[in-house]
Design an enzyme around this catalytic site. Structure first.
Site, PDB file in Angstrom:
ATOM      1  N   HIS A  53       0.823  -1.215   0.000  1.00 33.11           N
ATOM      2  CA  HIS A  53       0.000   0.000   0.000  1.00 33.11           C
ATOM      3  C   HIS A  53       0.856   1.264   0.000  1.00 33.11           C
ATOM      4  O   HIS A  53       0.472   2.291  -0.511  1.00 33.11           O
ATOM      5  CB  HIS A  53      -0.920   0.036   1.222  1.00 33.11           C
ATOM      6  CG  HIS A  53      -1.818  -1.150   1.340  1.00 33.11           C
ATOM      7  ND1 HIS A  53      -2.761  -1.469   0.384  1.00 33.11           N
ATOM      8  CD2 HIS A  53      -1.918  -2.115   2.283  1.00 33.11           C
ATOM      9  CE1 HIS A  53      -3.399  -2.572   0.740  1.00 33.11           C
ATOM     10  NE2 HIS A  53      -2.904  -2.987   1.886  1.00 33.11           N
TER      11      HIS A  53
ATOM     12  N   HIS B  43       6.022   7.295   5.938  1.00 33.51           N
ATOM     13  CA  HIS B  43       5.677   6.616   4.688  1.00 33.51           C
ATOM     14  C   HIS B  43       5.172   7.642   3.680  1.00 33.51           C
ATOM     15  O   HIS B  43       5.048   8.831   4.011  1.00 33.51           O
ATOM     16  CB  HIS B  43       4.622   5.531   4.959  1.00 33.51           C
ATOM     17  CG  HIS B  43       3.341   6.075   5.482  1.00 33.51           C
ATOM     18  ND1 HIS B  43       3.049   6.159   6.815  1.00 33.51           N
ATOM     19  CD2 HIS B  43       2.261   6.618   4.855  1.00 33.51           C
ATOM     20  CE1 HIS B  43       1.860   6.706   6.983  1.00 33.51           C
ATOM     21  NE2 HIS B  43       1.355   7.002   5.798  1.00 33.51           N
TER      22      HIS B  43
ATOM     23  N   HIS C 227       2.710   8.889   0.062  1.00 35.09           N
ATOM     24  CA  HIS C 227       1.535   8.767  -0.802  1.00 35.09           C
ATOM     25  C   HIS C 227       1.805   9.522  -2.100  1.00 35.09           C
ATOM     26  O   HIS C 227       2.377  10.616  -2.074  1.00 35.09           O
ATOM     27  CB  HIS C 227       0.294   9.362  -0.132  1.00 35.09           C
ATOM     28  CG  HIS C 227      -0.102   8.664   1.134  1.00 35.09           C
ATOM     29  ND1 HIS C 227      -0.996   7.616   1.163  1.00 35.09           N
ATOM     30  CD2 HIS C 227       0.298   8.854   2.416  1.00 35.09           C
ATOM     31  CE1 HIS C 227      -1.140   7.202   2.413  1.00 35.09           C
ATOM     32  NE2 HIS C 227      -0.365   7.936   3.190  1.00 35.09           N
TER      33      HIS C 227
ATOM     34  N   HIS D 150       4.106  11.214   5.289  1.00 34.51           N
ATOM     35  CA  HIS D 150       3.426  11.161   6.590  1.00 34.51           C
ATOM     36  C   HIS D 150       4.401  10.702   7.660  1.00 34.51           C
ATOM     37  O   HIS D 150       4.901   9.577   7.590  1.00 34.51           O
ATOM     38  CB  HIS D 150       2.230  10.200   6.537  1.00 34.51           C
ATOM     39  CG  HIS D 150       1.050  10.773   5.809  1.00 34.51           C
ATOM     40  ND1 HIS D 150      -0.025  10.010   5.404  1.00 34.51           N
ATOM     41  CD2 HIS D 150       0.786  12.052   5.433  1.00 34.51           C
ATOM     42  CE1 HIS D 150      -0.904  10.802   4.797  1.00 34.51           C
ATOM     43  NE2 HIS D 150      -0.433  12.032   4.795  1.00 34.51           N
TER      44      HIS D 150
ATOM     45  N   THR E 107      -5.869   7.433   7.164  1.00 35.46           N
ATOM     46  CA  THR E 107      -6.379   7.531   5.792  1.00 35.46           C
ATOM     47  C   THR E 107      -6.422   6.161   5.108  1.00 35.46           C
ATOM     48  O   THR E 107      -6.650   6.075   3.906  1.00 35.46           O
ATOM     49  CB  THR E 107      -5.522   8.492   4.944  1.00 35.46           C
ATOM     50  OG1 THR E 107      -4.198   7.954   4.824  1.00 35.46           O
ATOM     51  CG2 THR E 107      -5.468   9.876   5.562  1.00 35.46           C
ATOM     52  N   THR E 108      -6.190   5.110   5.881  1.00 39.72           N
ATOM     53  CA  THR E 108      -6.300   3.737   5.369  1.00 39.72           C
ATOM     54  C   THR E 108      -7.153   2.932   6.351  1.00 39.72           C
ATOM     55  O   THR E 108      -7.306   3.343   7.509  1.00 39.72           O
ATOM     56  CB  THR E 108      -4.905   3.075   5.264  1.00 39.72           C
ATOM     57  OG1 THR E 108      -4.272   3.135   6.541  1.00 39.72           O
ATOM     58  CG2 THR E 108      -4.039   3.776   4.231  1.00 39.72           C
TER      59      THR E 108
HETATM   60 ZN   LIG Z   1      -0.316   7.967   5.212  1.00 42.67          ZN
END
Ligand SMILES: [Zn+2]
Length: 257
Positions: free
Chosen positions: A94, A119, A121, A138, A207-208
């Protein structure tokens, strides 16, 4: 024949067993459930893919958001005291996540959080007046009481300084679910932050999945310039992994001044 007490006791045990079974089922209900960013397992379906992920569909304080309309407010400065290094990196299918050794903290007013991981995005999850940045970093922190605080940093192509982004570039794994050591690369999270630390604050969620609420968000308003090749590589490895912006539902994001 049962006495009244016997019946009550039997019923209680029975209810206890059912409850226990229900809790265990709930905990396992999301294990192994596949989610993604497109199609039938995409963001608009997360809430119905597994019971513990219901907030992804019916939560009212969700992330990300468009921070364009944030109101100016007197907010405490963010004080970053990052003294540790990224230890391991994993491409979990992801995102690409770097887990950080203990020893790095963030202070926001009286609150203190420990940096746990960072991590990426692509494109950015938080928007400004409808516009995404090419990527978003993030930095995930946790307080002693379990509260999560995430610092979001927009990444844009440009000039960069320091060796951290070059090190990052070389450390991005393409193979999924394999954890690699990165200590030798000495990735310094402080290098990942812009010079100005102005920010937008609001309360939102992960957000996941499971989209847990009660997350403190600090979205830095100045982006960080990074090597264009790094952005391309992140995008190529992770694909598009940004959840669409969520309704504010009466929340007012605040902008430090
Ligand atoms: Zn994130």
């Amino acid at each position: 024949m049962f006495s009244d007490t016997g019946v009550t006791m039997g019923r209680r045990i029975w209810i206890g067993v059912v409850l226990w079974f229900w809790v265990v089922c709930l905990a396992q209900a999301s294990e192994g459930v596949h989610w993604s960013y497109v199609g039938e397992t995409g963001p608009e379906h997360w809430g119905s893919l597994a019971e513990p992920w219901a907030l992804c569909g019916d939560g009212t304080r969700q992330s990300p958001i468009d921070v364009g309309a944030a109101l100016p407010a007197r907010l405490p400065p963010l004080e970053f005291d990052y003294r540790s290094w990224a230890e391991t990196v994993v491409n979990n299918g992801h995102t690409i996540r770097f887990d950080v050794a203990p020893g790095s903290t963030l202070h926001a007013g009286v609150n203190r959080y420990r940096l746990v991981q960072f991590h990426f995005h692509t494109p950015s999850e938080h928007l400004r007046w409808g516009m995404p940045a090419p990527a978003e970093l993030h930095l995930v922190h946790r307080a002693d009481d379990g509260t999560l605080a995430v610092v979001a940093v927009w990444l844009v192509p440009g000039r960069w300084s320091g060796s951290t982004f070059s090190s990052l570039w070389g450390a991005l794994p393409t193979l999924e679910h394999q954890r690699y050591p990165v200590r030798a690369l000495r990735i310094d999270p402080e290098d990942l932050l812009p010079a100005r630390r102005d920010y937008v604050y609001y309360r939102g969620s992960l957000t996941t999945p499971p989209c847990t609420e009660g997350v403190e968000w600090f979205v830095l308003t100045e982006p960080v310039e990074v090597p264009p090749g790094l952005l391309h590589r992140l995008g190529r490895i992770m694909g598009a992994n940004a959840r669409p912006v969520q309704p504010l539902n009466g929340r007012t994001p605040l902008r430090s001044r």
